[in-house]
Scaffold this active site. Sequence first.
Site, PDB file in Angstrom:
ATOM      1  N   LYS A  13       0.860  -1.191  -0.093  1.00 39.89           N
ATOM      2  CA  LYS A  13       0.044   0.111   0.154  1.00 39.89           C
ATOM      3  C   LYS A  13       0.940   1.236   0.025  1.00 39.89           C
ATOM      4  O   LYS A  13       0.763   2.276  -0.471  1.00 39.89           O
ATOM      5  CB  LYS A  13      -0.744  -0.043   1.246  1.00 39.89           C
ATOM      6  CG  LYS A  13      -1.948  -1.039   1.311  1.00 39.89           C
ATOM      7  CD  LYS A  13      -2.811  -0.951   2.568  1.00 39.89           C
ATOM      8  CE  LYS A  13      -2.025  -0.840   3.916  1.00 39.89           C
ATOM      9  NZ  LYS A  13      -1.304  -2.350   4.282  1.00 39.89           N
ATOM     10  N   ARG A  88      -9.072   1.134   8.790  1.00 37.31           N
ATOM     11  CA  ARG A  88      -8.574   0.138   9.199  1.00 37.31           C
ATOM     12  C   ARG A  88      -9.796  -0.734   9.801  1.00 37.31           C
ATOM     13  O   ARG A  88      -9.671  -1.938  10.235  1.00 37.31           O
ATOM     14  CB  ARG A  88      -7.564  -0.279   9.893  1.00 37.31           C
ATOM     15  CG  ARG A  88      -5.986  -0.494   9.180  1.00 37.31           C
ATOM     16  CD  ARG A  88      -5.152  -0.268  10.305  1.00 37.31           C
ATOM     17  NE  ARG A  88      -3.850  -1.064   9.791  1.00 37.31           N
ATOM     18  CZ  ARG A  88      -2.733  -0.495   9.429  1.00 37.31           C
ATOM     19  NH1 ARG A  88      -2.736   0.731   8.924  1.00 37.31           N
ATOM     20  NH2 ARG A  88      -1.810  -1.331   8.997  1.00 37.31           N
ATOM     21  N   ARG A 127      11.630  -6.062   4.388  1.00 32.83           N
ATOM     22  CA  ARG A 127      11.270  -4.406   4.385  1.00 32.83           C
ATOM     23  C   ARG A 127      12.177  -3.590   5.348  1.00 32.83           C
ATOM     24  O   ARG A 127      12.779  -4.067   6.258  1.00 32.83           O
ATOM     25  CB  ARG A 127       9.874  -4.286   4.772  1.00 32.83           C
ATOM     26  CG  ARG A 127       9.480  -2.650   5.214  1.00 32.83           C
ATOM     27  CD  ARG A 127       8.212  -2.503   5.116  1.00 32.83           C
ATOM     28  NE  ARG A 127       7.264  -2.917   6.115  1.00 32.83           N
ATOM     29  CZ  ARG A 127       6.041  -2.429   6.224  1.00 32.83           C
ATOM     30  NH1 ARG A 127       5.359  -1.894   5.343  1.00 32.83           N
ATOM     31  NH2 ARG A 127       5.637  -2.958   7.429  1.00 32.83           N
ATOM     32  N   ARG A 160      11.611  -2.025  11.174  1.00 31.09           N
ATOM     33  CA  ARG A 160      10.667  -1.854  12.206  1.00 31.09           C
ATOM     34  C   ARG A 160      10.564  -3.159  13.109  1.00 31.09           C
ATOM     35  O   ARG A 160      10.399  -4.195  13.017  1.00 31.09           O
ATOM     36  CB  ARG A 160       9.275  -1.861  11.636  1.00 31.09           C
ATOM     37  CG  ARG A 160       9.330  -0.154  11.126  1.00 31.09           C
ATOM     38  CD  ARG A 160       8.112   0.261  10.061  1.00 31.09           C
ATOM     39  NE  ARG A 160       6.952  -0.390  10.598  1.00 31.09           N
ATOM     40  CZ  ARG A 160       5.729  -0.455   9.837  1.00 31.09           C
ATOM     41  NH1 ARG A 160       5.645   0.196   8.472  1.00 31.09           N
ATOM     42  NH2 ARG A 160       4.560  -0.944  10.281  1.00 31.09           N
ATOM     43  N   ARG A 171      -0.386  -9.066  13.236  1.00 36.60           N
ATOM     44  CA  ARG A 171      -1.054  -8.105  12.621  1.00 36.60           C
ATOM     45  C   ARG A 171      -1.860  -8.800  11.434  1.00 36.60           C
ATOM     46  O   ARG A 171      -2.771  -8.198  10.823  1.00 36.60           O
ATOM     47  CB  ARG A 171       0.117  -7.278  11.968  1.00 36.60           C
ATOM     48  CG  ARG A 171       0.731  -6.585  13.133  1.00 36.60           C
ATOM     49  CD  ARG A 171       2.064  -6.116  12.652  1.00 36.60           C
ATOM     50  NE  ARG A 171       1.822  -4.798  11.393  1.00 36.60           N
ATOM     51  CZ  ARG A 171       2.757  -4.413  10.736  1.00 36.60           C
ATOM     52  NH1 ARG A 171       4.212  -4.857  10.866  1.00 36.60           N
ATOM     53  NH2 ARG A 171       2.799  -3.463   9.842  1.00 36.60           N
TER      54      ARG A 171
HETATM   55  P1  ADP Z   1       1.889  -1.581   7.508  1.00 37.11           P
HETATM   56  O1  ADP Z   1       2.158  -0.284   6.484  1.00 37.11           O
HETATM   57  O2  ADP Z   1       2.788  -2.325   7.410  1.00 37.11           O
HETATM   58  O3  ADP Z   1       0.242  -1.968   7.111  1.00 37.11           O
HETATM   59  P2  ADP Z   1       1.355   0.966   9.187  1.00 37.11           P
HETATM   60  O4  ADP Z   1       2.430   1.727   9.133  1.00 37.11           O
HETATM   61  O5  ADP Z   1       0.204   1.206   8.045  1.00 37.11           O
HETATM   62  O6  ADP Z   1       1.664  -0.834   8.790  1.00 37.11           O
HETATM   63  O7  ADP Z   1       0.685   0.685  10.381  1.00 37.11           O
HETATM   64  C1  ADP Z   1       1.673   0.434  11.612  1.00 37.11           C
HETATM   65  C2  ADP Z   1       0.727   0.189  13.046  1.00 37.11           C
HETATM   66  O8  ADP Z   1       0.271   1.421  13.195  1.00 37.11           O
HETATM   67  C3  ADP Z   1      -0.369  -0.623  13.036  1.00 37.11           C
HETATM   68  O9  ADP Z   1       0.042  -1.995  13.170  1.00 37.11           O
HETATM   69  C4  ADP Z   1      -1.346  -0.238  13.932  1.00 37.11           C
HETATM   70  O10 ADP Z   1      -0.733  -0.483  15.331  1.00 37.11           O
HETATM   71  C5  ADP Z   1      -1.296   1.357  13.745  1.00 37.11           C
HETATM   72  N1  ADP Z   1      -2.206   1.893  12.803  1.00 37.11           N
HETATM   73  C6  ADP Z   1      -1.877   2.500  11.620  1.00 37.11           C
HETATM   74  N2  ADP Z   1      -2.824   2.904  10.965  1.00 37.11           N
HETATM   75  C7  ADP Z   1      -4.079   2.706  11.939  1.00 37.11           C
HETATM   76  C8  ADP Z   1      -5.283   2.767  11.869  1.00 37.11           C
HETATM   77  N3  ADP Z   1      -6.148   3.308  10.745  1.00 37.11           N
HETATM   78  N4  ADP Z   1      -6.171   2.197  12.961  1.00 37.11           N
HETATM   79  C9  ADP Z   1      -5.515   1.381  13.739  1.00 37.11           C
HETATM   80  N5  ADP Z   1      -4.124   1.554  14.107  1.00 37.11           N
HETATM   81  C10 ADP Z   1      -3.439   1.835  13.065  1.00 37.11           C
HETATM   82  P1  ADP Z   2       2.336  -1.569   3.375  1.00 34.63           P
HETATM   83  O1  ADP Z   2       2.257  -0.423   3.229  1.00 34.63           O
HETATM   84  O2  ADP Z   2       1.168  -2.206   2.509  1.00 34.63           O
HETATM   85  O3  ADP Z   2       2.595  -2.461   4.569  1.00 34.63           O
HETATM   86  P2  ADP Z   2       4.724  -1.707   1.764  1.00 34.63           P
HETATM   87  O4  ADP Z   2       4.391  -0.820   0.695  1.00 34.63           O
HETATM   88  O5  ADP Z   2       5.721  -0.965   2.703  1.00 34.63           O
HETATM   89  O6  ADP Z   2       3.547  -2.245   2.307  1.00 34.63           O
HETATM   90  O7  ADP Z   2       5.373  -2.951   1.205  1.00 34.63           O
HETATM   91  C1  ADP Z   2       5.903  -4.064   1.903  1.00 34.63           C
HETATM   92  C2  ADP Z   2       7.305  -4.485   1.569  1.00 34.63           C
HETATM   93  O8  ADP Z   2       7.140  -5.197   0.279  1.00 34.63           O
HETATM   94  C3  ADP Z   2       8.421  -3.306   1.289  1.00 34.63           C
HETATM   95  O9  ADP Z   2       9.778  -3.828   1.596  1.00 34.63           O
HETATM   96  C4  ADP Z   2       8.088  -3.194  -0.191  1.00 34.63           C
HETATM   97  O10 ADP Z   2       9.527  -2.520  -0.577  1.00 34.63           O
HETATM   98  C5  ADP Z   2       7.980  -4.807  -0.718  1.00 34.63           C
HETATM   99  N1  ADP Z   2       6.944  -4.425  -1.902  1.00 34.63           N
HETATM  100  C6  ADP Z   2       5.934  -3.763  -1.893  1.00 34.63           C
HETATM  101  N2  ADP Z   2       5.303  -4.009  -3.206  1.00 34.63           N
HETATM  102  C7  ADP Z   2       6.005  -5.147  -3.623  1.00 34.63           C
HETATM  103  C8  ADP Z   2       6.082  -5.820  -5.053  1.00 34.63           C
HETATM  104  N3  ADP Z   2       4.893  -5.743  -5.844  1.00 34.63           N
HETATM  105  N4  ADP Z   2       6.631  -6.843  -4.914  1.00 34.63           N
HETATM  106  C9  ADP Z   2       7.656  -7.203  -4.123  1.00 34.63           C
HETATM  107  N5  ADP Z   2       7.836  -6.380  -3.174  1.00 34.63           N
HETATM  108  C10 ADP Z   2       7.129  -5.397  -2.859  1.00 34.63           C
END
Ligand code: ADP
Ligand code: ADP
Length: 214
Positions: A13, A88, A127, A160, A171
């Site tokens: 995302k 979420r 990541r 992270r 998660r």
């Molecule tokens: P990822 O990109 O791996 O999905 P995020 O950076 O979006 O992770 O989120 C990291 C953490 O921040 C989540 O596991 C949660 O604890 C918190 N968080 C982020 N967005 C929300 C939301 N909309 N509602 C509740 N918790 C959130």
């Molecule tokens: P999210 O915001 O949904 O948690 P990220 O954009 O941070 O996800 O992506 C999660 C991990 O996967 C990162 O290390 C990113 O570089 C990698 N990644 C994202 N898109 C792809 C893809 N299409 N193929 C392989 N790796 C990817």
Amino acid sequence: MKIIMLGAPGAGKGTQAKKIAEKYGIPHISTGDIFRANIKGGTELGMKAKSYMDQGQLVPDEITIGMLMDRIKENDCQKGYVLDGFPRTIPQAESLTKALADMGDKIDYAVNVDVPDQVIVTRMSGRRACLSCGATYHIVYNPTKQESVCDTCGSQLVLRDDDKPETVLNRLTVYHDQTQPLIDYYKKAGVLAEVDGTQNLDKVFQDIVSILGE
Ligand code: ADP
Ligand code: ADP
Ligand code: ZN
């Protein structure tokens, strides 16, 4: 244009939201980035959020909804935005729908980046995140030019705490229980678009552009 990114943690995302923000000239709003900036800055909000994030749990809606509503009222959001990591939960989605409806507005697209759980676990361990500018990389699929240094801002990258395998599994459970129902919510609203997130980064982006328009 107002866009929501849906998908499991690690689906890509954030990676795609950054590219969308750049192409369409709208801000990328990541609730995770806002929480991490608050933790880094030692704010009260950050202290409240940290214990939940460390365990892979969601930060409570009472905290999250108000924070996001304040953000989307800022001036740079007038032309639209891409939301990454919000909503979420169903109550978050309902609050957003209502706040927009009160202004005679609505979400244009909810883009679901679909990736199965097995792929997520390997992605997360590779990541690397920049806590200064929010960029994310992958040691294999999206490496930086110089090891462990952010291409965009030159800061040191980190793995992270919540990307360690045991927290990732929590998660994913939270995702299936609380966030996946949003796919149906936005399908019913008639704005859902699905993309196959297992393809490479550029192909996923091409598919998104073909939905949003050039
Ligand atoms: P990822 O990109 O791996 O999905 P995020 O950076 O979006 O992770 O989120 C990291 C953490 O921040 C989540 O596991 C949660 O604890 C918190 N968080 C982020 N967005 C929300 C939301 N909309 N509602 C509740 N918790 C959130
Ligand atoms: P999210 O915001 O949904 O948690 P990220 O954009 O941070 O996800 O992506 C999660 C991990 O996967 C990162 O290390 C990113 O570089 C990698 N990644 C994202 N898109 C792809 C893809 N299409 N193929 C392989 N790796 C990817
Ligand atoms: Zn950076």
